[in-house]
Motif scaffolding. Structure first.
Motif, PDB file in Angstrom:
ATOM      1  N   UNK A 189       7.133   7.133   9.120  1.00 27.72           N
ATOM      2  CA  UNK A 189       5.971   8.013   9.290  1.00 27.72           C
ATOM      3  C   UNK A 189       6.437   9.457   9.415  1.00 27.72           C
ATOM      4  N   UNK A 190       7.378   9.682  10.298  1.00 28.35           N
ATOM      5  CA  UNK A 190       7.819  11.050  10.589  1.00 28.35           C
ATOM      6  C   UNK A 190       8.507  11.688   9.379  1.00 28.35           C
ATOM      7  N   UNK A 191       9.147  10.868   8.567  1.00 33.39           N
ATOM      8  CA  UNK A 191       9.774  11.398   7.367  1.00 33.39           C
ATOM      9  C   UNK A 191       8.770  11.946   6.369  1.00 33.39           C
ATOM     10  N   UNK A 192       7.536  11.481   6.452  1.00 32.84           N
ATOM     11  CA  UNK A 192       6.473  11.951   5.566  1.00 32.84           C
ATOM     12  C   UNK A 192       5.623  13.047   6.196  1.00 32.84           C
ATOM     13  N   UNK A 197       0.838  -1.206   0.000  1.00 36.98           N
ATOM     14  CA  UNK A 197       0.000   0.000   0.000  1.00 36.98           C
ATOM     15  C   UNK A 197       0.867   1.248   0.000  1.00 36.98           C
ATOM     16  N   UNK A 198       1.953   1.221   0.772  1.00 37.44           N
ATOM     17  CA  UNK A 198       2.849   2.376   0.833  1.00 37.44           C
ATOM     18  C   UNK A 198       3.474   2.670  -0.531  1.00 37.44           C
ATOM     19  N   UNK A 199       3.733   1.633  -1.306  1.00 36.87           N
ATOM     20  CA  UNK A 199       4.331   1.836  -2.622  1.00 36.87           C
ATOM     21  C   UNK A 199       3.389   2.571  -3.569  1.00 36.87           C
ATOM     22  N   UNK A 200       2.091   2.436  -3.338  1.00 39.53           N
ATOM     23  CA  UNK A 200       1.108   3.109  -4.185  1.00 39.53           C
ATOM     24  C   UNK A 200       1.007   4.597  -3.893  1.00 39.53           C
ATOM     25  N   UNK A 201       1.342   4.994  -2.661  1.00 42.14           N
ATOM     26  CA  UNK A 201       1.223   6.397  -2.246  1.00 42.14           C
ATOM     27  C   UNK A 201       2.486   6.783  -1.468  1.00 42.14           C
ATOM     28  N   UNK A 253      -0.099   4.263   5.375  1.00 45.93           N
ATOM     29  CA  UNK A 253       0.259   2.833   5.381  1.00 45.93           C
ATOM     30  C   UNK A 253       1.317   2.513   6.429  1.00 45.93           C
ATOM     31  N   UNK A 254       2.250   3.425   6.624  1.00 49.14           N
ATOM     32  CA  UNK A 254       3.292   3.219   7.635  1.00 49.14           C
ATOM     33  C   UNK A 254       2.710   3.307   9.042  1.00 49.14           C
ATOM     34  N   UNK A 255       1.676   4.127   9.220  1.00 45.82           N
ATOM     35  CA  UNK A 255       0.991   4.161  10.508  1.00 45.82           C
ATOM     36  C   UNK A 255       0.402   2.794  10.832  1.00 45.82           C
TER      37      UNK A 255
END
Length: 315
Positions: free
Chosen positions: A150-153, A116-120, A126-128
Motif C-alpha cells: 500500500x505504502x509503495x503506491x 484486482x491489484x493486477x488490473x490496476x 486492492x492492497x488495502x
C-alpha cells in the motif's frame, strides 16, 4: 442471479443508526443507497469521479463493500462490464468482509485481491482490502508486507496507517511499555509525511490503540478518563502536537478527517482539556465514530455523548 431487494423500511433503519462509516460523504451515501437497490451504475459513476484520490477511493470502496448485497451486485456489474477494474476491486473488498464473517475462504479472497491489484498496478485500494483481511487473520510478516505494498503506491495512505497502528499495538505483550513499537511507528509515519498530512494525528491514534490493549488486559482503568495513560508527559506532548497541527492545518476536505477528530476529541476529553475538546466536538457534530469511544469495552454512543456533554457543558 441477482440478490433479492432489501426489506421495506431498511433505509429508515439505516438513518436511525448512530454510526455511519460514510461519515459526511453525501455522494457516497447516495451511491450506497442505489447499490442497496441493485443500481450499481451509480457506484460506477462515483468511482470514476473519485479517480486517483487514493484516500477517498479507499474510503468509498471500504464503505460500499460492507453493503450486505455488495458482492452479488459487483458480480452482476462484472457480467455487464467484463474486465472492469472498479468492479473487481469492489468485489474483492466485499469478499474480504465476507471472509471476516466466516462466509468466504481467506485463500480465495487473497487471490481476488491480487487479481484486482493486477488490473490496476498503481492503485493501493486492492492492497488495502488485503490489509484489512491480514490485520485480523494474517501473520505479522504478511501484515507488514501488504502494508508496504500500500505504502509503495501511496506513502500517506490514511486507512492503511490506522490499520497498522491497531495491529502493532497488540504486539509485544500486554504490559505497560512507554517505548512500545507502535509509538515509534506512529512518530516515524508522522515525521515522514508532508507537513499538512493528517498522519500528524497518528501518534494520538497509536496512544488510543495501546490503551485499548492495556485496558483489556487490566493494566489500565476501563474508564479512560480515570486512566493515567492520558496524562503522562509523553501523552501530553503527543496530544499538544496533534492539536496544534489541527489548528494550523485542519483538513476540511479529507474523507476520513472525522475519524481523526474523534480520536483527538477522545484524547482531549481523557486529558481533561475541556475547552480544546469542545472545539473538536463542534467540528464533529453528529459524526461520531465507534473507535475510540468503545475502548476498551464501552458503549461508544453513551461514551461519546457523555464526553461531549462534559466538554460543552450540556446535559
Amino acid at each position: 442471479m441477482s440478490p433479492p431487494p432489501p426489506p421495506l423500511g431498511r433505509g429508515r433503519k439505516r438513518a436511525a443508526q448512530a454510526f455511519d462509516e460514510a461519515l459526511d460523504d453525501a455522494e457516497l451515501i447516495a451511491a450506497r443507497a442505489a447499490l442497496a437497490q441493485g443500481r450499481w451504475q451509480s457506484v460506477r459513476s462515483l468511482l470514476v469521479h473519485t479517480g486517483d484520490d487514493w484516500d477517498r477511493r479507499g474510503h468509498r470502496v471500504s464503505v460500499l463493500a460492507k453493503e450486505p448485497h455488495c458482492a452479488p451486485w459487483a458480480r452482476e456489474w462484472l457480467l455487464a462490464d467484463p474486465g472492469s477494474a472498479d468492479a473487481s476491486v469492489l468485489l474483492a473488498h466485499a469478499l474480504v468482509h465476507r471472509a471476516l464473517r466466516g462466509k468466504e475462504k481467506p485463500a480465495r479472497v487473497r487471490e481476488a485481491c491480487r487479481d484486482a491489484a493486477a488490473l490496476v498496478p498503481a492503485d493501493p485500494t486492492p492492497w488495502l482490502g488485503l490489509l484489512v483481511l491480514e490485520r485480523s487473520l494474517g501473520a505479522d510478516e504478511d501484515v507488514v508486507r501488504v502494508f508496504d505494498e500500500v505504502r509503495g503506491r501511496y506513502a500517506d495512505h490514511h486507512h492503511a496507517h490506522h490499520l497498522m497502528a491497531a495491529r502493532l499495538a497488540e504486539r509485544g505483550g500486554d504490559g505497560p511499555d512507554p517505548l512500545h513499537e507502535v509509538y515509534d511507528f506512529a512518530n516515524w509515519a508522522a515525521e515522514q509525511a508532508p507537513a499538512d498530512s493528517p498522519l500528524a494525528i497518528l501518534p494520538v491514534v497509536a496512544h488510543a490503540e495501546r490503551y485499548r490493549v492495556l485496558a483489556a488486559a487490566g493494566h489500565e482503568s476501563p474508564d479512560p478518563a480515570a486512566s493515567g495513560h492520558w496524562v503522562g508527559r509523553r501523552a501530553r506532548l503527543v496530544m499538544k502536537a496533534a492539536f496544534d497541527w489541527w489548528l494550523e492545518w485542519e483538513q476540511d476536505g479529507h474523507p476520513r478527517r472525522l475519524i481523526d477528530l474523534n480520536f483527538l476529541a477522545h484524547a482531549k476529553s481523557c486529558e481533561g482539556r475541556g475547552a480544546e475538546a469542545a472545539a473538536l466536538f463542534h467540528r464533529i457534530g453528529e459524526h461520531a465514530t465507534p473507535a475510540p469511544w468503545s475502548y476498551p469495552d464501552r458503549d461508544p454512543l453513551s461514551a461519546f455523548r457523555a464526553a461531549r456533554a462534559g466538554a460543552l457543558g450540556t446535559t
